[in-house]
Design a protein around this motif. Structure first.
Motif, PDB file in Angstrom:
ATOM      1  N   CYS A 282       0.840  -1.188   0.000  1.00  0.00           N
ATOM      2  CA  CYS A 282       0.000   0.000   0.000  1.00  0.00           C
ATOM      3  C   CYS A 282       0.879   1.244   0.000  1.00  0.00           C
ATOM      4  N   GLU A 283       0.533   2.240  -0.779  1.00  0.00           N
ATOM      5  CA  GLU A 283       1.311   3.472  -0.863  1.00  0.00           C
ATOM      6  C   GLU A 283       0.740   4.533   0.078  1.00  0.00           C
TER       7      GLU A 283
ATOM      8  N   GLU B 235      -3.165   6.048   0.417  1.00  0.00           N
ATOM      9  CA  GLU B 235      -3.964   5.154  -0.421  1.00  0.00           C
ATOM     10  C   GLU B 235      -4.790   4.223   0.440  1.00  0.00           C
TER      11      GLU B 235
ATOM     12  N   LEU C 224      -6.713   0.632   1.124  1.00  0.00           N
ATOM     13  CA  LEU C 224      -6.344  -0.734   0.784  1.00  0.00           C
ATOM     14  C   LEU C 224      -7.050  -1.191  -0.497  1.00  0.00           C
TER      15      LEU C 224
ATOM     16  N   ASP D  63      -8.028   0.654  -3.005  1.00  0.00           N
ATOM     17  CA  ASP D  63      -7.400   1.279  -4.165  1.00  0.00           C
ATOM     18  C   ASP D  63      -6.026   0.675  -4.447  1.00  0.00           C
ATOM     19  N   ALA D  64      -5.351   0.225  -3.397  1.00  0.00           N
ATOM     20  CA  ALA D  64      -4.070  -0.463  -3.604  1.00  0.00           C
ATOM     21  C   ALA D  64      -4.273  -1.750  -4.396  1.00  0.00           C
TER      22      ALA D  64
ATOM     23  N   ARG E  65      -4.884  -0.676  -8.048  1.00  0.00           N
ATOM     24  CA  ARG E  65      -3.661  -0.159  -8.682  1.00  0.00           C
ATOM     25  C   ARG E  65      -2.669  -1.280  -8.978  1.00  0.00           C
ATOM     26  N   GLU E  66      -2.433  -2.153  -8.004  1.00  0.00           N
ATOM     27  CA  GLU E  66      -1.452  -3.215  -8.189  1.00  0.00           C
ATOM     28  C   GLU E  66      -1.855  -4.167  -9.316  1.00  0.00           C
TER      29      GLU E  66
END
Length: 303
Positions: free
Chosen positions: A199-200, A203, A205, A207-208, A211-212
């Protein structure tokens, strides 16, 4: 169904955090021959007969004394020494956490959370030597759960949240529903697993997850459902499991982290796992639990 990864989180100890600065209580527990100690050299331990070896305080060497907590009516500690202890003996005798995982599933062994706690802190103590704000040396306090410098800056153990997800497409439970698994180039042929990533900052979780998956395999994910989590101090992660519903199905791997990614129906997964052409993650990982949850039961074979 019982999820395999829960075995490593079962029977947790009371961390007794309020006692970490209570020197009188700590000395009484340390003097109690019933208390148990895990010796950690750097970030490695020396197992006996494949099991983690716990000793009495009287047998423990010098080092940073870490209070783990109370469990089964006794106190549990770790002593974190420098790497010289392991280097002075046979290096093959000293094992990192990953090599200990099979032995932690033994019903006769102490609870795995004690070992995760000890080695997670040992890794942090090993890697965190100087204050990130002023560069001064750090000294342990609060029974190894804090580090402080002479300028009054305090550091605490870190845990990095990482998302791990099984991505599905199709009507849930339908015969043609598929799940998406990927593989890295360094893995042996046939080995596939769920996708994962850290996670960034700033952000969520969910959305992580989106995105990933998009970055690694080019698939867009919509709905994200929480599944469960697993402490994974290798070296300092918390694996947070999700089920993601794909909005697209075209796969475009990034060819950096992921070499190949494929959709599997349940019938394809079963047939290939039975034939040995598909190797799925081991039972101790939340990745295995995610796959078997989607599949609907146990599958043969593992890494």
């Amino acid at each position: 169904m019982r999820y395999p990864h829960l075995q490593l989180s079962a029977n947790p100890h009371d961390r007794t955090a309020v006692r970490r600065g209570d020197e009188e209580w700590l000395e009484r527990r340390w003097a109690d021959p019933r208390s148990r100690v895990l010796v950690v050299s750097g970030t490695r331990v020396r197992p006996r007969d494949g099991r983690v070896e716990w000793i009495s305080p009287a047998e423990a060497p010098e080092g940073v004394r870490v209070l783990l907590g109370e469990h089964d009516g006794r106190a549990w500690f770790a002593v974190v020494t420098d790497v010289s202890l392991a280097q002075g003996g046979d290096p093959a005798e000293w094992t990192p956490l990953r090599g200990l995982l099979p032995g932690l599933l033994d019903d006769a062994a102490p609870a795995a959370p004690l070992v995760f706690h000890a080695l997670g802190l040992a890794e942090w103590l090993f890697a965190t030597r100087f204050c990130p704000r002023c560069g001064e040396p750090l000294q342990p306090r609060s029974s190894g759960h804090e580090l402080a410098c002479d300028n009054g800056h305090t550091q605490f153990p870190r845990t990095d949240p990482a998302v791990i997800m099984v991505v599905t497409h199709g009507e849930p439970g339908a015969e043609d529903e598929r799940c998406l698994l990927g593989r890295q180039a360094v893995w042996p042929a046939g080995r596939y697993s769920t996708l994962a990533g850290f996670c960034e900052p700033g952000e969520t979780l969910e959305d992580a997850v989106r995105r990933e998956v998009l970055e690694e395999v080019g698939v867009q994910v919509g709905e994200v459902e929480y599944f469960g989590n697993q402490p994974w101090p290798l070296p300092a992660s918390l694996m947070i499991g999700f089920i993601g519903r794909a909005l697209t199905t075209d796969v475009r791997v990034d060819e950096r982290e992921i070499e190949d990614a494929r959709w599997f129906t349940r019938a394809e997964m079963k047939a290939q796992a039975e034939a040995g052409t598909l190797a799925l993650p081991g039972g101790v990982s939340i990745s295995r639990s995610l796959v078997e949850h989607w599949y609907g039961g146990p599958l043969p074979g593992h890494w």
